[in-house]
Write a protein that holds these residues in place. Structure first.
Motif, short mmCIF file in Angstrom:
data_model
loop_
_atom_site.label_atom_id
_atom_site.label_comp_id
_atom_site.label_asym_id
_atom_site.label_seq_id
_atom_site.Cartn_x
_atom_site.Cartn_y
_atom_site.Cartn_z
N PHE A 230 -10.52 9.21 -3.00
CA PHE A 230 -10.03 7.77 -2.63
C PHE A 230 -10.51 7.43 -1.14
O PHE A 230 -11.04 6.43 -0.98
N ASN A 231 -10.38 8.40 -0.16
CA ASN A 231 -10.74 8.23 1.35
C ASN A 231 -12.05 7.88 1.24
O ASN A 231 -12.57 6.87 2.22
N PRO A 232 -12.91 8.69 0.90
CA PRO A 232 -14.57 8.53 1.06
C PRO A 232 -14.74 7.05 0.44
O PRO A 232 -15.56 6.16 1.02
N ALA A 233 -14.15 6.69 -0.73
CA ALA A 233 -14.37 5.36 -1.37
C ALA A 233 -13.90 4.40 -0.30
O ALA A 233 -14.69 3.25 -0.17
N MET A 234 -12.84 4.44 -0.03
CA MET A 234 -12.18 3.29 1.13
C MET A 234 -13.09 3.44 2.28
O MET A 234 -13.19 2.42 2.94
N MET A 235 -13.62 4.46 2.95
CA MET A 235 -14.55 4.48 4.08
C MET A 235 -15.84 3.57 3.78
O MET A 235 -16.08 2.61 4.55
N PHE A 236 -16.24 3.68 2.60
CA PHE A 236 -17.41 2.96 2.35
C PHE A 236 -17.09 1.42 2.07
O PHE A 236 -17.69 0.63 2.61
N LEU A 237 -15.91 1.29 1.17
CA LEU A 237 -15.53 -0.35 1.04
C LEU A 237 -15.16 -0.91 2.26
O LEU A 237 -15.44 -1.97 2.52
N ALA A 238 -14.57 -0.09 3.24
CA ALA A 238 -14.30 -0.84 4.49
C ALA A 238 -15.62 -1.26 5.35
O ALA A 238 -15.53 -2.24 5.95
N GLU A 239 -16.48 -0.36 5.39
CA GLU A 239 -17.79 -0.94 5.78
C GLU A 239 -18.54 -1.91 5.29
O GLU A 239 -18.97 -2.74 5.72
N ALA A 240 -18.68 -2.02 3.66
CA ALA A 240 -19.21 -2.84 2.97
C ALA A 240 -18.64 -4.26 2.96
O ALA A 240 -19.26 -5.15 2.94
N SER A 241 -17.38 -4.01 3.16
CA SER A 241 -16.51 -5.43 3.20
C SER A 241 -16.26 -6.15 4.83
O SER A 241 -15.67 -6.79 4.97
N CYS A 242 -17.11 -5.29 5.64
CA CYS A 242 -16.85 -5.92 7.01
C CYS A 242 -15.46 -5.71 7.72
O CYS A 242 -15.05 -6.58 8.27
N GLY A 243 -14.79 -4.75 7.13
CA GLY A 243 -13.45 -4.66 7.72
C GLY A 243 -12.34 -5.33 7.12
O GLY A 243 -11.22 -5.24 7.48
N ARG A 244 -12.51 -5.83 5.91
CA ARG A 244 -11.52 -6.40 5.14
C ARG A 244 -10.27 -5.55 4.57
O ARG A 244 -9.34 -6.01 4.33
N VAL A 245 -10.66 -4.10 4.57
CA VAL A 245 -9.76 -3.20 4.41
C VAL A 245 -10.21 -2.28 5.45
O VAL A 245 -11.43 -1.99 5.82
N ARG A 246 -9.03 -1.85 6.17
CA ARG A 246 -9.35 -0.62 7.11
C ARG A 246 -8.28 0.26 7.15
O ARG A 246 -7.14 0.09 6.71
N ARG A 247 -8.46 1.26 7.91
CA ARG A 247 -7.39 2.49 8.02
C ARG A 247 -6.58 2.07 9.34
O ARG A 247 -7.33 1.95 10.52
N THR A 248 -5.35 2.56 9.38
CA THR A 248 -4.50 2.14 10.60
C THR A 248 -4.85 3.31 11.51
O THR A 248 -5.44 4.42 11.06
N ILE A 249 -3.96 3.42 12.44
CA ILE A 249 -4.09 4.50 13.32
C ILE A 249 -3.44 5.83 12.89
O ILE A 249 -3.43 7.01 13.26
N ASN A 250 -2.52 5.48 11.99
CA ASN A 250 -1.80 6.66 11.37
C ASN A 250 -2.53 7.17 10.00
O ASN A 250 -1.79 7.95 9.21
N GLY A 251 -3.57 6.83 9.73
CA GLY A 251 -4.29 7.04 8.73
C GLY A 251 -4.03 6.33 7.29
O GLY A 251 -4.71 6.76 6.21
N GLU A 252 -3.19 5.23 7.23
CA GLU A 252 -2.85 4.55 6.16
C GLU A 252 -4.08 3.51 5.75
O GLU A 252 -4.44 2.85 6.72
N TRP A 253 -4.20 3.11 4.49
CA TRP A 253 -5.31 2.01 4.33
C TRP A 253 -4.51 0.69 3.89
O TRP A 253 -3.48 0.63 3.38
N VAL A 254 -5.06 -0.35 4.49
CA VAL A 254 -4.33 -1.75 4.57
C VAL A 254 -5.35 -2.97 4.18
O VAL A 254 -6.57 -2.59 4.54
N CYS A 255 -4.86 -3.93 3.76
CA CYS A 255 -5.85 -4.97 3.57
C CYS A 255 -5.45 -5.99 4.62
O CYS A 255 -4.44 -6.38 4.82
#
Length: 254
Positions: free
Chosen positions: A197-222
Motif C-alpha cells: 500500500f505505501n509504495p503504491a500511495m507514494m507513486f499515486l501522490a507523485e502522479a496526482s501532484c499531491g492530491r493525496v499525501r502523507r502527513t507528518i505522522n505517516g498517515e495518508w490523507v486526501c
C-alpha cells in the motif's frame, strides 16, 4: 489505424476481362500517330478500372506500412525499460528492496545490506551515488531511505508486486468514492498490506501532484474535495499508470 485491403480474386478476374477490351482498342489506336498520342493521354487522364483498383491497393499498402511502423515505434516506447541502471546499483537495490518494510520515514543502514560485503568499497560507493543521482534513494548518516522511484523499479523485480498497478487500482477506487470522507476512509483502511500500500500511495501522490499525501505522522490523507478535476486526474492515473510512471521516472527534475 488502417490496414491494407486486397482486390478479391473474382473482382480481379472481372477487371482483367474488361482490361482486355481496352487494350485491344488502344492497340488499334496505335495505327495513326495522332490517335496513338491521344490513347497515351487517355491512359494517364482516364486510367482503367483495373489500374484504379491496383493504385488504390498500392496506397492501402503504403498506409498499412506507415501504420505498422507507428505501431512498432509505440511498442518499442512502451517496452523500453523504466530506467537503466548498473549491475552494482541493481545489487544494492535488490538487498534494500528485500529488506524494506516501507514504513513511514524508513531508513536502511548500510551495514544491514548484504551488498556491503559482496561489493568492493569503491563499487559500493559508486552504486550508492548512482541511487542518489537517479533519485531512487536519499542518503544520510550511513543510511538510505528508498523513494517512490525505488519501489516502482525494484518491487516488480524482487518482490513480485507492482506499485504502479496497485496505484492504478487505488486511483480507480478513489475516483469512485462519493465524497472526501469516504475517500479518506479508503486511504486510512486499505485492503492491501502496508508493504504494497505505501509504495503504491507514494507513486499515486507523485502522479496526482499531491492530491493525496502523507502527513507528518505517516498517515495518508486526501486533500480538499473530490471535484471533477480530481476525479479526472484519478481516472487518468487508473487508465495510464504505466506511461505516467515511465515519464515521471525519467524526469529527474521531480
Amino acid at each position: 489505424m488502417s490496414s491494407a485491403s486486397h482486390i478479391a480474386p473474382q473482382e480481379l478476374a472481372d477487371l482483367r476481362k474488361r482490361e482486355v477490351c481496352r487494350v485491344v482498342a488502344e492497340g488499334f489506336a496505335q495505327i495513326a500517330p495522332g490517335s496513338a498520342g491521344l490513347a497515351a493521354l487517355l491512359r494517364f487522364t482516364h486510367p482503367s478500372q483495373l489500374q484504379q483498383a491496383l493504385d488504390a491497393q498500392r496506397l492501402a499498402l503504403v498506409d498499412a506500412s506507415i501504420d505498422h511502423e507507428a505501431r512498432l515505434a509505440a511498442l518499442e516506447k512502451f517496452t523500453t525499460p523504466r530506467l537503466t541502471i548498473s549491475s552494482k546499483a541493481l545489487c544494492v537495490g535488490r538487498d534494500a528492496c528485500l529488506r524494506s518494510t516501507s514504513t513511514f520515514g524508513e531508513h536502511i543502514a548500510y551495514a544491514d545490506l548484504g551488498s556491503f560485503t559482496d561489493l568492493p568499497k569503491r563499487e559500493w560507493d559508486e552504486a550508492l551515488a548512482e541511487l542518489k543521482q537517479q533519485k531512487l534513494a536519499r542518503l544520510e548518516n550511513d543510511r538510505m531511505m528508498p523513494l517512490w522511484r525505488f519501489f516502482c523499479l525494484f518491487d516488480p523485480l524482487f518482490r513480485d508486486t507492482d506499485p504502479v498497478s496497485d496505484a492504478a487500482m487505488l486511483a480507480g477506487r478513489l475516483a469512485d468514492c462519493a465524497d472526501i470522507q469516504s475517500a479518506s476512509t479508503l486511504v486510512a483502511h486499505p485492503n492491501l498490506a502496508s508493504r504494497r500500500f505505501n509504495p503504491a500511495m507514494m507513486f499515486l501522490a507523485e502522479a496526482s501532484c499531491g492530491r493525496v499525501r502523507r502527513t507528518i505522522n505517516g498517515e495518508w490523507v486526501c486533500l480538499g474535495t473530490l471535484n471533477g478535476d480530481d476525479r479526472y486526474c484519478l481516472r487518468n492515473i487508473q487508465n495510464n499508470a504505466t506511461q505516467i510512471a515511465i515519464d515521471l521516472i525519467r524526469d529527474l527534475s521531480r
